[in-house]
Scaffold this motif. Structure first.
Motif, short mmCIF file in Angstrom:
data_model
loop_
_atom_site.label_atom_id
_atom_site.label_comp_id
_atom_site.label_asym_id
_atom_site.label_seq_id
_atom_site.Cartn_x
_atom_site.Cartn_y
_atom_site.Cartn_z
N LEU A 148 4.16 120.74 95.23
CA LEU A 148 4.63 119.38 95.09
C LEU A 148 4.62 118.89 93.35
N ILE A 149 3.83 119.54 92.78
CA ILE A 149 3.74 119.33 91.26
C ILE A 149 4.97 120.01 90.63
N ALA A 150 5.33 121.13 90.84
CA ALA A 150 6.30 121.84 90.42
C ALA A 150 7.52 121.17 90.59
N ILE A 151 7.93 120.82 91.92
CA ILE A 151 9.16 120.05 92.35
C ILE A 151 9.04 118.76 91.60
N GLY A 152 7.93 118.09 91.53
CA GLY A 152 8.11 116.78 91.11
C GLY A 152 8.20 116.67 89.65
N MET A 153 7.84 117.85 88.79
CA MET A 153 8.18 118.09 87.40
C MET A 153 9.60 118.51 87.25
N LEU A 154 10.11 119.20 87.87
CA LEU A 154 11.55 119.66 87.68
C LEU A 154 12.39 118.44 88.15
N GLY A 155 11.94 117.65 89.06
CA GLY A 155 12.83 116.37 89.35
C GLY A 155 13.17 115.43 88.24
N TYR A 156 11.74 115.16 87.70
CA TYR A 156 11.45 114.42 86.47
C TYR A 156 12.31 114.91 85.25
N PHE A 157 12.29 116.21 84.85
CA PHE A 157 12.88 116.82 83.82
C PHE A 157 14.51 116.68 84.07
N ALA B 71 13.95 126.47 78.20
CA ALA B 71 13.42 127.28 79.40
C ALA B 71 11.98 127.55 79.21
N LEU B 72 11.49 128.22 78.05
CA LEU B 72 10.21 128.55 78.31
C LEU B 72 9.24 127.51 78.17
N THR B 73 9.70 126.59 77.57
CA THR B 73 8.71 125.23 77.17
C THR B 73 8.76 124.33 78.98
N ILE B 74 9.76 124.64 79.56
CA ILE B 74 9.76 123.77 80.77
C ILE B 74 8.98 124.61 81.87
N VAL B 75 9.05 125.99 81.82
CA VAL B 75 7.94 126.93 82.54
C VAL B 75 6.42 126.69 82.20
N SER B 76 6.31 126.66 80.84
CA SER B 76 4.97 126.37 80.43
C SER B 76 4.34 125.14 80.65
N THR B 77 5.16 123.88 80.73
CA THR B 77 4.85 122.54 80.88
C THR B 77 4.59 122.45 82.35
N ILE B 78 5.35 123.25 83.40
CA ILE B 78 5.15 123.09 84.68
C ILE B 78 3.61 123.74 85.06
#
Length: 324
Positions: free
Chosen positions: A309-318, A266-273
């Motif tokens: 858009l970047i946050a939504i796009g990265m969450l969709g990719y993950f 979870a922390l990695t996803i937040v940091s990556t976004i």
């Protein structure tokens, strides 16, 4: 405290024989005498074991020792000296796992001694009042009854261990907290202590039911063999509990590792976004005078739109890659 029970060949049993009559009772070779010393002091041990029975000094010294002694059997010719361990009444909640019980077995007498109270002795004394077979078959059968009572008291503690391990197996999956780890380690230590006691005690009983001792009747050996079978079963159950405890410990470590991995994910996803968002914010935070986007009327809302858009796009990719 000295408690003396005398079973004459003819006549009623005397369950509270005075010490002054002990010598005459021992002179009756056809009768049976049981002397129980519970929490005795040195004077009582000397009066009974040294002055009355003339036991070997090494055996008397073992009876006076308050430290842990491995169960054993010593043959002194006229009598046998046994050291066995009886489980404490508190069980898993007690600091000490077992208490030492010393037994001298002669051809027509039995002497038991324990520096701390052993419940098996008191329970056997109560059984004598309603079961005549215990004292009608000689000192060897009385010794068997005492050992059988000692072994039987292990069963409730084994049941307690099995209930505890069942609870811990569920706890390590639902809530593997540090308290659960402490209970697992305590259970593992307690079961190992019991196993350390049962193993040599099993060999002591095995000698009683196989070796040729003059004070043990061949007919009584089958009863000692039954006690031996109980100890074998208890030892096998402790082996199973040890394996289950080890498995529970491994499951706990794996569960805590899995929880840590979930947190790190979870922390990695937040940091990556936030990494590309920080990059965009850093670019437009530079203090250059000639940046065309700085003068746009809709520049600020557009940057926020890019952030979203970047946050939504990265969450969709993950999510598509099944990373969470």
């Amino acid at each position: 405290m000295i408690s003396i029970v005398y079973f004459p060949k003819i006549g009623a049993p005397q369950l509270n024989l005075p010490f002054s009559a002990l010598r005459s009772a021992l002179a009756d070779r056809e009768g049976l005498v049981w002397v129980a010393l519970e929490e005795p002091d040195e004077e009582e041990i000397t009066r009974v074991m040294v002055n009355q029975f003339h036991f070997h000094p090494l055996a008397v010294e073992d009876c006076q020792s308050d430290g842990y002694q491995t169960p054993k059997l010593d043959d002194y010719g006229e009598y046998l000296f046994l050291v066995v361990q009886s489980v404490t009444s508190g069980g898993l909640l007690e600091g000490d796992t077992t208490r030492e019980l010393n037994i001298f077995l002669g051809d027509h007498y039995l002497v038991s001694s324990s520096l701390r109270k052993v419940t098996a002795v008191e329970k056997l004394r109560k059984r004598l009042e309603r079961d005549e077979r215990i004292y009608q078959n000689g000192s060897d059968f009385l010794c068997h009854a005492l050992l059988d009572q000692v072994v039987d008291e292990f069963i409730p503690h084994i049941d307690q261990l099995e209930e505890e391990i069942d609870f811990l197996e569920e706890a390590v999956l639902s809530n593997p907290d540090p308290q659960t780890l402490q209970r697992i380690l305590r259970l593992k230590r307690y079961s190992m202590n019991l196993r350390r006691v049962i193993s040599p005690q099993r060999e002591v009983i095995n000698r009683l039911c196989r070796d040729d001792f003059p004070m043990i009747d061949p007919h009584s050996q089958m009863y000692f063999r039954d006690v031996y079978d109980h100890l074998v079963r208890i030892f096998d159950m402790l082996d199973g509990i040890r394996d289950m405890t080890t498995s529970a410990l491994e499951v706990y470590l794996n569960a805590t590792s899995l929880r840590l991995n979930e947190v790190m994910k979870a922390l990695t996803i937040v940091s990556t976004i936030f990494l590309p968002l920080s990059f965009v914010a850093g670019v437009y935070g530079m203090n250059f005078h000639y940046m065309p986007e700085l003068g746009w009327r809709w520049g600020y809302p557009l940057v926020w739109l890019v952030f979203v858009l970047i946050a939504i796009g990265m969450l969709g990719y993950f999510r598509k890659r099944r990373w969470f």
